[in-house]
Design an enzyme around this catalytic site. Structure first.
Site, PDB file in Angstrom:
ATOM      1  N   HIS A 125       0.881  -1.170   0.000  1.00  0.00           N
ATOM      2  CA  HIS A 125       0.000   0.000   0.000  1.00  0.00           C
ATOM      3  C   HIS A 125       0.925   1.228   0.000  1.00  0.00           C
ATOM      4  CE1 HIS A 125      -2.858   2.891   1.807  1.00  0.00           C
ATOM      5  NE2 HIS A 125      -3.834   2.025   1.600  1.00  0.00           N
ATOM      6  N   ASP A 202       3.059  -4.482   8.065  1.00  0.00           N
ATOM      7  CA  ASP A 202       1.797  -3.751   7.949  1.00  0.00           C
ATOM      8  C   ASP A 202       0.677  -4.797   7.993  1.00  0.00           C
ATOM      9  OD1 ASP A 202      -0.514  -2.568   7.041  1.00  0.00           O
ATOM     10  OD2 ASP A 202       0.396  -1.607   5.296  1.00  0.00           O
ATOM     11  N   GLN A 205      -4.472  -5.495   6.812  1.00  0.00           N
ATOM     12  CA  GLN A 205      -5.408  -6.433   6.174  1.00  0.00           C
ATOM     13  C   GLN A 205      -5.345  -7.831   6.778  1.00  0.00           C
ATOM     14  OE1 GLN A 205      -7.709  -5.574   4.110  1.00  0.00           O
ATOM     15  NE2 GLN A 205      -6.993  -3.507   3.637  1.00  0.00           N
ATOM     16  N   LYS A 228     -10.501  -1.116  10.403  1.00  0.00           N
ATOM     17  CA  LYS A 228     -10.549  -2.311   9.557  1.00  0.00           C
ATOM     18  C   LYS A 228     -10.797  -3.569  10.385  1.00  0.00           C
ATOM     19  CE  LYS A 228      -7.992  -0.311   5.773  1.00  0.00           C
ATOM     20  NZ  LYS A 228      -6.735  -0.188   5.031  1.00  0.00           N
ATOM     21  N   CYS A 366      -4.648   2.313  -3.805  1.00  0.00           N
ATOM     22  CA  CYS A 366      -3.431   2.821  -3.145  1.00  0.00           C
ATOM     23  C   CYS A 366      -2.266   1.857  -3.321  1.00  0.00           C
ATOM     24  CB  CYS A 366      -3.642   3.089  -1.661  1.00  0.00           C
ATOM     25  SG  CYS A 366      -4.927   4.270  -1.309  1.00  0.00           S
TER      26      CYS A 366
END
Ligand SMILES: *Cc1c(COP(=O)(O)O)cnc(C)c1O
Length: 408
Positions: A125, A202, A205, A228, A366
């Site tokens: 991202h 990261d 997700q 999220k 993104c």
């Protein structure tokens, strides 16, 4: 499909927004990778906070301030427990994944020298690219990129070739937001550690889909966003190993992050306050812990299983459409499907199905480097949550078929 794992009707009733009509049609929300919807318990906790608890934390010794501080620190402990972190000092609340990454990237300014190397992946991202590019500009460090293959997977052997004693930081997402690929982060982390490099993952997700154990992963930094994982916007999580959080300087100066201030100098507060300058999103942090309790009550194993069933069904149905191309078909992926149909612009399909109440994401997500790899400007992306249903996927397919007829 049998819903023996849990009661889907009762779960959907937990989310008021899922009953909404959009453009006169029942909302079908398939944009969960952009943000997840919020269960009523989380919404209620925000109302309750401002009705019964609102006060600034840490500072005042009065009743409300103490209560608010307790609730805020309890939230920190819940995230510590959830991630299996050793100490609650290792959990920093930020405003989101983006803020968390900037905090860490900025912290490396004094730790990098010109010619040092940092490693990113092709699947990132923009949030996990741009802050590090800024760091390279400031320090003279060089960014290397782990390449990807046609399936949307990272090429591990190429990663191994990039590593050297010059490598100082590796930053990779756990799951790609654009394709859903789950990266082999445990192997990525242990390889980086062989060269003494720090690793930031990261997890924006990954956190909504499966259990993360930072000790088992031996990860140095792990970041995510509450919005999220069924929490409110404006709250981010940063896990950092205590030794690293002690090594990097504070990101912002202000109240709460100090030990002592004179005009000559300031000494910083201990962890975690060192990184939480100013008044945080107190209501949001408390509500985020309620969201965490909510998903843990359902159980992440059940969530994972349900989402895998939805992914299988949607993939099978989509592949029946003529001229469809799905981008990213790793056997190890979350409930995200990115696709195009023939040469139809993704936006055109997106806006026609939006008229039918179906929310999907269109564009580059993104993640422009991934789009460049496939030589496309964007895709249609559906991202499913445990609260989605087979009927919703059928509605999606029907609407896509109508849109396709109109556009070709
Ligand atoms: C959403 C997302 C981000 C950015 O999160 P914000 O909440 O917008 O800060 C970063 N990385 C990935 C993989 C994401 O999905």
């Amino acid at each position: 499909m049998k819903n023996t794992a849990f009661n889907i009707t009762s779960i959907r009733n937990d989310f008021p927004i899922l009953n909404l009509k959009v453009n006169g049609k029942q909302l079908v929300y398939l944009d969960n990778a952009a943000t997840t919807q919020t269960p009523k318990v989380v919404i209620d906790s925000i109302v309750s906070y401002y009705s019964k608890l609102n006060a600034n934390i840490h500072r005042g010794a009065h009743y409300l301030s103490q209560k608010a501080t307790e609730a805020y620190e309890d939230a920190r402990k819940k995230f510590q427990k959830h991630l299996n972190a050793q100490s609650s000092n290792e959990i920093i609340f930020t405003s989101g994944t983006t803020h968390s990454i900037n905090l860490v990237a900025n912290g490396f300014i004094n730790l990098l020298n010109s010619g040092d190397e940092i490693i990113v992946s092709h699947l990132e991202h923009h949030s996990n690219i741009v802050p590090w590019q800024m760091l390279c500009k400031k320090t003279g460090a060089i960014m290397r990129v782990i390449p990807m293959n046609e399936k949307g997977e990272l090429i591990f052997s190429e990663y191994e070739k990039l590593l050297s004693n010059k490598t100082k930081v590796v930053f990779v997402n756990h799951v790609s937001n654009a394709l859903g690929t789950i990266n082999p982060i445990k192997e990525i982390i242990s390889k980086a550690h062989e060269f003494g490099a720090a690793v930031l993952i990261d997890g924006a997700q990954a956190l909504p889909h499966f259990k993360i154990d930072v000790i088992d992963l031996d990860v140095d930094f792990y970041v995510g966003s509450a919005h999220k994982i069924y929490g409110p916007t404006g709250v981010g999580i940063l896990y950092g190993k205590e030794k690293w959080l002690n090594k990097i300087p504070p990101y912002q100066g202000g109240g709460e992050m100090i030990d002592e201030v004179t005009f000559e100098k300031t000494t910083y507060a201990k962890l975690p306050n060192k990184f939480e300058a100013g008044t945080p999103n107190i209501a949001g942090v408390i509500a985020s812990a309620v969201a965490l309790d909510y998903i843990n009550k359902i159980g992440l194993e059940k969530i994972e299983k349900r989402e895998a069933e939805l992914l299988d069904y949607a993939t099978k149905k989509l592949l029946e459409i003529d001229e469809i191309k799905i981008y990213g078909d790793s056997s190890n992926k979350t409930s995200v499907i990115s696709f195009n149909i023939g040469s139809i612009h993704p936006y055109d399909i997106g806006s026609i199905i939006d008229n039918e109440g179906i929310a999907v994401r269109t564009g580059h997500h993104c993640a422009q480097p991934i789009m460049d790899y496939f030589n496309i400007s964007g895709t249609i992306r559906i991202s499913m949550s445990f609260y989605n249903t087979i009927e919703e996927i059928d509605s999606l397919i029907n609407s896509i078929m109508v849109a396709k007829k109109m556009l070709s």
